[in-house]
Design a protein around this motif. Sequence first.
Motif, mmCIF file in Angstrom:
data_model
loop_
_atom_site.group_PDB
_atom_site.id
_atom_site.type_symbol
_atom_site.label_atom_id
_atom_site.label_comp_id
_atom_site.label_asym_id
_atom_site.label_seq_id
_atom_site.Cartn_x
_atom_site.Cartn_y
_atom_site.Cartn_z
ATOM 1 N N UNK A 209 10.019 -0.362 3.506
ATOM 2 C CA UNK A 209 9.187 0.811 3.054
ATOM 3 C C UNK A 209 10.212 1.654 1.996
ATOM 4 N N UNK A 210 9.664 2.588 1.248
ATOM 5 C CA UNK A 210 10.120 3.115 0.086
ATOM 6 C C UNK A 210 9.443 4.671 0.091
ATOM 7 N N UNK B 273 7.281 -1.889 -5.566
ATOM 8 C CA UNK B 273 7.837 -1.066 -7.184
ATOM 9 C C UNK B 273 6.660 -1.176 -8.094
ATOM 10 N N UNK B 274 6.066 -2.100 -8.133
ATOM 11 C CA UNK B 274 4.742 -2.259 -9.047
ATOM 12 C C UNK B 274 3.716 -1.073 -8.349
ATOM 13 N N UNK B 275 3.498 -1.113 -7.176
ATOM 14 C CA UNK B 275 2.429 -0.051 -6.686
ATOM 15 C C UNK B 275 2.984 1.143 -6.941
ATOM 16 N N UNK B 276 4.309 1.545 -6.789
ATOM 17 C CA UNK B 276 4.882 2.937 -6.890
ATOM 18 C C UNK B 276 4.488 3.414 -8.405
ATOM 19 N N UNK B 277 4.192 2.441 -9.472
ATOM 20 C CA UNK B 277 4.302 2.816 -10.776
ATOM 21 C C UNK B 277 2.865 2.718 -11.148
ATOM 22 N N UNK B 278 2.120 1.576 -10.767
ATOM 23 C CA UNK B 278 0.849 1.212 -11.413
ATOM 24 C C UNK B 278 -0.019 0.531 -10.378
ATOM 25 N N UNK B 279 -0.467 1.509 -9.102
ATOM 26 C CA UNK B 279 -1.513 0.927 -8.094
ATOM 27 C C UNK B 279 -2.707 0.301 -8.762
ATOM 28 N N UNK B 280 -3.176 -0.648 -8.234
ATOM 29 C CA UNK B 280 -4.223 -1.382 -8.663
ATOM 30 C C UNK B 280 -5.632 -0.725 -8.211
ATOM 31 N N UNK B 281 -5.576 -0.070 -6.867
ATOM 32 C CA UNK B 281 -6.685 0.187 -6.371
ATOM 33 C C UNK B 281 -6.494 1.671 -5.632
ATOM 34 N N UNK B 282 -7.351 2.731 -6.091
ATOM 35 C CA UNK B 282 -7.313 4.184 -5.545
ATOM 36 C C UNK B 282 -8.251 4.350 -4.656
ATOM 37 N N UNK C 130 0.118 13.741 -10.726
ATOM 38 C CA UNK C 130 0.092 12.910 -9.469
ATOM 39 C C UNK C 130 1.413 12.230 -9.257
ATOM 40 N N UNK C 131 2.035 12.226 -8.162
ATOM 41 C CA UNK C 131 3.535 11.621 -7.951
ATOM 42 C C UNK C 131 3.266 10.857 -6.937
ATOM 43 N N UNK C 132 4.405 9.973 -6.812
ATOM 44 C CA UNK C 132 4.380 8.667 -5.787
ATOM 45 C C UNK C 132 5.139 9.415 -4.554
ATOM 46 N N UNK C 133 4.770 9.042 -3.272
ATOM 47 C CA UNK C 133 4.949 9.549 -2.115
ATOM 48 C C UNK C 133 5.944 8.560 -1.179
ATOM 49 N N UNK D 237 0.920 -1.263 -0.084
ATOM 50 C CA UNK D 237 -0.211 -0.155 0.216
ATOM 51 C C UNK D 237 0.926 1.367 -0.008
ATOM 52 N N UNK D 238 0.256 2.325 -0.081
ATOM 53 C CA UNK D 238 0.927 3.499 -0.411
ATOM 54 C C UNK D 238 0.349 4.810 -0.468
ATOM 55 N N UNK D 239 0.923 5.977 -0.561
ATOM 56 C CA UNK D 239 0.459 7.108 -0.620
ATOM 57 C C UNK D 239 1.146 7.947 -1.732
ATOM 58 N N UNK D 240 0.172 8.662 -2.646
ATOM 59 C CA UNK D 240 0.569 9.588 -3.876
ATOM 60 C C UNK D 240 0.035 10.688 -3.498
#
Length: 124
Positions: free
Chosen positions: A57-58, A105-114, A44-47, A33-36
């Motif tokens: 974490x990243x 890494x996948x989440x950072x580029x192409x999250x599946x759920x927003x 929109x940018x990755x956080x 999971x993550x934040x943008x």
Amino acid sequence: VQPQASGGGLVQTGGSLRLSCVASGGIFSNSAMGWFRQAPGKDREFVASIAWGGRSTFYADSVKGRFTISSDTAKNTIYLQMISLKPEDTAIYYCAAGGPRDTMAVLASTPRYWGQGTLVTVSS
């Protein structure tokens, strides 16, 4: 999986804020999971991201040392603790979740759920 973010608001420069995101319906194991964020007039940018159930974490370079992402797996919730906020942190912050076995890494580029966004405004 339906992420729901909350906790945004107005804060002065140098202040702190904590965002929360509950994943209704749960999170896939071995996912992330993550934040943008999206500032006015910008893309929109990755956080930050976190491996679900783990400690990895990243962070984006722009928030390293100021933002901390964490999780509570029992509550299907992640957090974003933000300190030393700057006016350039002003943005709508979005929570996102990965699909089955999606890495950070996948989440950072192409999250599946927003999830829906929560507005953070840092006044100067």
